[in-house]
Design a protein around this motif. Structure first.
Motif, PDB file in Angstrom:
ATOM      1  N   TRP A 178       0.831  -1.204   0.000  1.00 22.96           N
ATOM      2  CA  TRP A 178       0.000   0.000   0.000  1.00 22.96           C
ATOM      3  C   TRP A 178       0.867   1.257   0.000  1.00 22.96           C
ATOM      4  O   TRP A 178       0.566   2.234  -0.690  1.00 22.96           O
ATOM      5  CB  TRP A 178      -0.933  -0.018   1.199  1.00 22.96           C
ATOM      6  N   ALA A 179       1.976   1.228   0.756  1.00 25.48           N
ATOM      7  CA  ALA A 179       2.868   2.377   0.798  1.00 25.48           C
ATOM      8  C   ALA A 179       3.483   2.652  -0.570  1.00 25.48           C
ATOM      9  O   ALA A 179       3.566   3.804  -1.007  1.00 25.48           O
ATOM     10  CB  ALA A 179       3.959   2.152   1.841  1.00 25.48           C
ATOM     11  N   ILE A 180       3.912   1.601  -1.252  1.00 26.53           N
ATOM     12  CA  ILE A 180       4.473   1.772  -2.596  1.00 26.53           C
ATOM     13  C   ILE A 180       3.402   2.284  -3.549  1.00 26.53           C
ATOM     14  O   ILE A 180       3.630   3.207  -4.343  1.00 26.53           O
ATOM     15  CB  ILE A 180       5.067   0.443  -3.100  1.00 26.53           C
ATOM     16  N   THR A 181       2.216   1.712  -3.463  1.00 30.47           N
ATOM     17  CA  THR A 181       1.108   2.137  -4.325  1.00 30.47           C
ATOM     18  C   THR A 181       0.800   3.617  -4.139  1.00 30.47           C
ATOM     19  O   THR A 181       0.542   4.339  -5.110  1.00 30.47           O
ATOM     20  CB  THR A 181      -0.146   1.309  -4.007  1.00 30.47           C
ATOM     21  N   GLY A 182       0.845   4.084  -2.890  1.00 28.93           N
ATOM     22  CA  GLY A 182       0.409   5.438  -2.579  1.00 28.93           C
ATOM     23  C   GLY A 182       1.453   6.518  -2.715  1.00 28.93           C
ATOM     24  O   GLY A 182       1.167   7.693  -2.424  1.00 28.93           O
TER      25      GLY A 182
ATOM     26  N   ALA B 196      -4.786   5.826  -5.221  1.00 29.50           N
ATOM     27  CA  ALA B 196      -4.124   4.633  -4.679  1.00 29.50           C
ATOM     28  C   ALA B 196      -5.128   3.513  -4.431  1.00 29.50           C
ATOM     29  O   ALA B 196      -4.837   2.337  -4.687  1.00 29.50           O
ATOM     30  CB  ALA B 196      -3.398   4.989  -3.383  1.00 29.50           C
ATOM     31  N   VAL B 197      -6.312   3.851  -3.935  1.00 31.15           N
ATOM     32  CA  VAL B 197      -7.355   2.843  -3.697  1.00 31.15           C
ATOM     33  C   VAL B 197      -7.743   2.168  -5.007  1.00 31.15           C
ATOM     34  O   VAL B 197      -7.910   0.943  -5.069  1.00 31.15           O
ATOM     35  CB  VAL B 197      -8.588   3.495  -3.036  1.00 31.15           C
ATOM     36  N   SER B 198      -7.865   2.943  -6.063  1.00 24.88           N
ATOM     37  CA  SER B 198      -8.244   2.390  -7.364  1.00 24.88           C
ATOM     38  C   SER B 198      -7.171   1.439  -7.893  1.00 24.88           C
ATOM     39  O   SER B 198      -7.491   0.347  -8.405  1.00 24.88           O
ATOM     40  CB  SER B 198      -8.465   3.536  -8.357  1.00 24.88           C
ATOM     41  N   ILE B 199      -5.888   1.809  -7.760  1.00 20.55           N
ATOM     42  CA  ILE B 199      -4.789   0.956  -8.225  1.00 20.55           C
ATOM     43  C   ILE B 199      -4.719  -0.311  -7.387  1.00 20.55           C
ATOM     44  O   ILE B 199      -4.530  -1.415  -7.915  1.00 20.55           O
ATOM     45  CB  ILE B 199      -3.458   1.731  -8.175  1.00 20.55           C
ATOM     46  N   ARG B 200      -4.870  -0.163  -6.071  1.00 17.52           N
ATOM     47  CA  ARG B 200      -4.868  -1.332  -5.185  1.00 17.52           C
ATOM     48  C   ARG B 200      -5.973  -2.306  -5.579  1.00 17.52           C
ATOM     49  O   ARG B 200      -5.774  -3.526  -5.600  1.00 17.52           O
ATOM     50  CB  ARG B 200      -5.049  -0.886  -3.732  1.00 17.52           C
ATOM     51  N   ARG B 201      -7.147  -1.777  -5.889  1.00 15.76           N
ATOM     52  CA  ARG B 201      -8.271  -2.634  -6.283  1.00 15.76           C
ATOM     53  C   ARG B 201      -7.930  -3.426  -7.541  1.00 15.76           C
ATOM     54  O   ARG B 201      -8.185  -4.627  -7.631  1.00 15.76           O
ATOM     55  CB  ARG B 201      -9.520  -1.789  -6.527  1.00 15.76           C
ATOM     56  N   ARG B 202      -7.336  -2.751  -8.521  1.00 18.20           N
ATOM     57  CA  ARG B 202      -6.999  -3.438  -9.773  1.00 18.20           C
ATOM     58  C   ARG B 202      -5.896  -4.478  -9.565  1.00 18.20           C
ATOM     59  O   ARG B 202      -5.894  -5.513 -10.243  1.00 18.20           O
ATOM     60  CB  ARG B 202      -6.604  -2.408 -10.827  1.00 18.20           C
ATOM     61  N   LEU B 203      -4.994  -4.219  -8.623  1.00 22.42           N
ATOM     62  CA  LEU B 203      -3.982  -5.224  -8.287  1.00 22.42           C
ATOM     63  C   LEU B 203      -4.646  -6.471  -7.712  1.00 22.42           C
ATOM     64  O   LEU B 203      -4.330  -7.605  -8.103  1.00 22.42           O
ATOM     65  CB  LEU B 203      -2.988  -4.649  -7.277  1.00 22.42           C
ATOM     66  N   ILE B 204      -5.562  -6.282  -6.792  1.00 23.68           N
ATOM     67  CA  ILE B 204      -6.264  -7.405  -6.175  1.00 23.68           C
ATOM     68  C   ILE B 204      -7.081  -8.167  -7.212  1.00 23.68           C
ATOM     69  O   ILE B 204      -7.112  -9.407  -7.234  1.00 23.68           O
ATOM     70  CB  ILE B 204      -7.158  -6.894  -5.021  1.00 23.68           C
ATOM     71  N   GLN B 205      -7.722  -7.430  -8.116  1.00 23.58           N
ATOM     72  CA  GLN B 205      -8.527  -8.079  -9.160  1.00 23.58           C
ATOM     73  C   GLN B 205      -7.647  -8.835 -10.150  1.00 23.58           C
ATOM     74  O   GLN B 205      -8.069  -9.851 -10.706  1.00 23.58           O
ATOM     75  CB  GLN B 205      -9.371  -7.031  -9.881  1.00 23.58           C
TER      76      GLN B 205
END
Length: 300
Positions: free
Chosen positions: A131-135, A143-152
């Motif tokens: 999350w820290a790297i993403t943000g 960052a929330v949107s990118i994290r979601r796509r990573l999980i998907q």
């Protein structure tokens, strides 16, 4: 064969469940976490097994249920209790901070309004580091949107329907183009996959019960990875381990919070913010969390 584990955790009288729920409510699409007024349901990998951790807050206690899509690894019951305690910030010495600064001319009113504030901690240090790297240098919403796509992208689905946050093995196995399509820059893609590879090879170890004398060693190891800077390290220490003394002077929201406290119209530089925060060691990161909370729930 599904397995279910449960534990009950006593909470101090001043505990603030809404802080925990708000932290996990940031993705309104709820692909990996579902949150209501009193509970959290989170998809996760439990030592490689897809699982759903449910936390329900009741008066004076939190009830944790872990539903695994498979057999529970050895030691899971003790690990569940330790994990929930860490996630809820129950080892954080917030009372000492509040007693020390309750009459401080700048912090007293802030602390009074937010008494009992603890820092929500991620299920694993790796999730916090991801999350820290993403943000890095982007808004929370982005960052929330990118994290979601990573999980998907990894599609690690628990039987509850929730997706699980990937571990190092899953991220290392993704093609760099997949991470780029999820929204990661080339630099972040490289950092995230290098960290994952180091963890898989045991060249880097993230131990949940990190002790104070190991912090500097971990800091130096992380800073040696290209694309990892002081903000990423200190944020990871806070959200991954509950360590309350990282200096988050590189955080824009923290600097704005300091400016508001000081009542200055001038923007603080990172160096000025770092010098100001130094006086509040060993609670610099906890103070940053108070500054985040005083502004909005959109801060990291």
């Amino acid at each position: 064969m599904a397995t279910h584990l449960r534990c009950r955790i006593s909470l101090p009288r001043s505990y603030r469940p809404q802080d925990i729920l708000a932290f996990h409510r940031r993705d309104t699409q709820e692909v990996s976490e579902r949150v209501d007024d009193s509970s959290l349901h989170k998809g996760l990998l439990w030592q490689g097994v897809p699982a759903c951790l449910s936390l329900r807050f009741e008066p004076g206690q939190a009830v944790a249920d872990l539903a695994l899509d498979g057999m529970a690894p050895t030691g899971s019951k003790a690990l569940l209790k330790a994990t929930v305690n860490r996630m809820l910030g129950l080892a954080q010495d917030v009372d000492a901070f509040e007693q020390r600064y309750s009459n401080h001319p700048l912090l007293g009113q802030l602390i009074s309004k937010q008494a009992g504030l603890r820092v929500p901690v991620a299920v694993t240090p790796f999730e916090a580091l991801s999350w820290a790297i993403t943000g890095q240098q982007i808004s929370v919403g982005a960052a929330v949107s990118i994290r979601r796509r990573l999980i998907q992208a990894t599609q690690l689905r628990h039987s509850s329907g929730l997706l699980c946050h990937p571990g190092p093995e899953e991220i290392a196995g993704l093609a760099p183009d997949t991470l780029r399509q999820a929204g990661f820059s080339a630099s972040k893609t490289r950092s995230l996959q290098e960290i994952s590879s180091l963890l898989i090879s045991k060249q880097l170890v993230l131990v949940e019960d990190l002790q104070a004398d190991s912090i500097e060693e971990l800091r130096e190891r992380l800073l040696a990875v290209r694309g990892i800077g002081p903000w990423t390290v200190n944020y990871t220490l806070l959200r991954g381990f509950g360590w309350l003394d990282g200096s988050l002077h590189g955080d824009v929201a923290v600097r704005h919070g300091i400016e508001t406290l000081l009542g200055t119209p001038e923007k603080l530089t990172e160096k000025q913010a770092q010098a100001w925060l130094q006086a509040f060691s060993p609670w610099r990161a906890l103070l940053a969390a108070h500054l985040w909370a005083s502004r909005s729930n959109t801060a990291y």
